[in-house]
Write a protein that holds these residues in place. Structure first.
Motif, PDB file in Angstrom:
ATOM      1  N   TYR A   1       0.826  -1.112  -0.120  1.00  0.00           N
ATOM      2  CA  TYR A   1      -0.062   0.232  -0.140  1.00  0.00           C
ATOM      3  C   TYR A   1       0.660   1.306  -0.071  1.00  0.00           C
ATOM      4  CZ  TYR A   1      -4.748  -1.881   0.059  1.00  0.00           C
ATOM      5  OH  TYR A   1      -5.876  -2.357  -0.681  1.00  0.00           O
ATOM      6  N   GLU A   2       2.011   1.159   0.605  1.00  0.00           N
ATOM      7  CA  GLU A   2       2.886   2.210   0.600  1.00  0.00           C
ATOM      8  C   GLU A   2       3.262   2.536  -1.098  1.00  0.00           C
ATOM      9  OE1 GLU A   2       6.207   1.592   2.924  1.00  0.00           O
ATOM     10  OE2 GLU A   2       5.177   1.813   4.972  1.00  0.00           O
TER      11      GLU A   2
ATOM     12  N   SER B   1       0.266   3.877  -2.860  1.00  0.00           N
ATOM     13  CA  SER B   1      -0.215   5.195  -2.564  1.00  0.00           C
ATOM     14  C   SER B   1       0.942   6.049  -3.189  1.00  0.00           C
ATOM     15  CB  SER B   1      -0.065   5.341  -0.979  1.00  0.00           C
ATOM     16  OG  SER B   1      -0.901   4.474  -0.591  1.00  0.00           O
TER      17      SER B   1
ATOM     18  N   LEU C   1      -4.324   1.730   5.901  1.00  0.00           N
ATOM     19  CA  LEU C   1      -4.770   3.139   5.207  1.00  0.00           C
ATOM     20  C   LEU C   1      -5.646   3.921   6.011  1.00  0.00           C
ATOM     21  CD1 LEU C   1      -6.223   1.603   1.731  1.00  0.00           C
ATOM     22  CD2 LEU C   1      -4.138   2.836   2.316  1.00  0.00           C
ATOM     23  N   ARG C   2      -5.859   3.380   7.373  1.00  0.00           N
ATOM     24  CA  ARG C   2      -6.470   4.110   8.211  1.00  0.00           C
ATOM     25  C   ARG C   2      -5.637   5.370   8.785  1.00  0.00           C
ATOM     26  NH1 ARG C   2      -9.369  -0.803  11.574  1.00  0.00           N
ATOM     27  NH2 ARG C   2     -10.328  -1.618   9.864  1.00  0.00           N
ATOM     28  N   GLY C   3      -6.192   6.692   8.809  1.00  0.00           N
ATOM     29  CA  GLY C   3      -5.416   7.835   8.673  1.00  0.00           C
ATOM     30  C   GLY C   3      -4.573   8.537   7.853  1.00  0.00           C
ATOM     31  N   ARG C   4      -4.646   7.662   6.583  1.00  0.00           N
ATOM     32  CA  ARG C   4      -3.961   7.974   5.445  1.00  0.00           C
ATOM     33  C   ARG C   4      -4.841   8.612   4.280  1.00  0.00           C
ATOM     34  NH1 ARG C   4       1.055   4.351   3.518  1.00  0.00           N
ATOM     35  NH2 ARG C   4       2.272   4.238   5.493  1.00  0.00           N
ATOM     36  N   PRO C   5      -4.455   9.586   3.421  1.00  0.00           N
ATOM     37  CA  PRO C   5      -5.625   9.958   2.562  1.00  0.00           C
ATOM     38  C   PRO C   5      -5.816   9.029   1.299  1.00  0.00           C
ATOM     39  CG  PRO C   5      -3.099  10.657   2.226  1.00  0.00           C
ATOM     40  CD  PRO C   5      -3.078   9.728   3.405  1.00  0.00           C
TER      41      PRO C   5
ATOM     42  N   GLU D   1     -14.000  10.293   2.602  1.00  0.00           N
ATOM     43  CA  GLU D   1     -12.641   9.970   3.204  1.00  0.00           C
ATOM     44  C   GLU D   1     -12.341   8.700   3.867  1.00  0.00           C
ATOM     45  OE1 GLU D   1      -9.905  11.389   2.035  1.00  0.00           O
ATOM     46  OE2 GLU D   1     -10.817  12.700   0.687  1.00  0.00           O
TER      47      GLU D   1
END
Length: 214
Positions: free
Chosen positions: A165-166, A169, A186-190, A206
């Motif tokens: 996911y890094e 993204s 992803l929680r807390g990421r855009p 979001e």
């Protein structure tokens, strides 16, 4: 850069899988389609890619209606689909799978160094997680403008899933993924999230707006 479904309907014989779905994947950025099996999330990806036809509505890419543009032509224009199954060529080696996309593939091995010792192996003999790494490596090499991935971290360890996911993204592309649940990384990421149930969108917002998905 955006790709959208607008009031999209998809039928499989007498059954309608998408009931007028509207959603947009902006780019560069990450959009997540959430839903249980049968929700329509995988069908939405295939509709964007052109591998299933619409029975109603439209697919719009950068303001242009591409509903009638075949899947191979969308691929030529920079769209890359990684399906949940059969995402690699099982009879070819890992090296041959990568070489189908690019003659130089060191960047893919840097992304997933676990693949380096597997280069001479036939892709069909790899574990599920290893095949996902190979499929995503091919997608990274393709430098797609639009990347559609069905369950990208399936079969991966938590550390490799987080790394995946890094990578997704950070791409300079419109990235749309389908998952059953929101990945913890992803929680807390855009990231923008759509939740589908029985072929309709029941939530759009979001990722941080809904921390838990039933």
């Amino acid at each position: 850069m955006t790709i959208s479904l607008r009031h999209a309907r998809v039928r499989y014989g007498p059954l309608e899988a998408l009931h007028g779905v509207t959603l947009t994947g902006p780019g560069p950025g990450l959009t997540v389609l959430l839903g249980r099996n049968g929700s329509g999330r995988s069908t939405a990806l295939r509709a964007l890619a052109g591998t299933v036809p619409l029975s109603g509505g439209a697919v719009v890419w950068d303001g242009v209606d591409v509903t009638r543009v075949p899947a191979y032509e969308r691929a030529r224009r920079g769209l890359f689909l990684v399906p949940e199954r059969q995402a690699v060529f099982g009879s070819l080696t890992v090296r041959e799978n990568l070489e189908l996309v690019a003659s130089a593939y060191d960047s893919a091995l840097d992304a997933y160094p676990q693949l380096r010792p597997l280069l001479p192996r036939r892709a069909g003999t790899l574990s599920g997680g290893e095949q996902r790494m190979l499929a995503l490596s091919r997608a990274l090499l393709a430098r797609a403008r639009v990347l559609l991935v069905d369950e990208p971290a399936q079969g991966m360890s938590p550390a490799v899933a987080a790394r995946t996911y890094e990578l997704l993204s950070a791409l300079d592309a419109c990235v749309v993924v389908a998952e059953q649940r929101l990945p913890p990384v992803l929680r807390g990421r855009p990231a923008f999230v759509y939740e589908l149930r029985r072929g309709v969108v029941v939530f759009g917002g979001e990722a941080g707006e809904r921390a838990v998905y039933p």
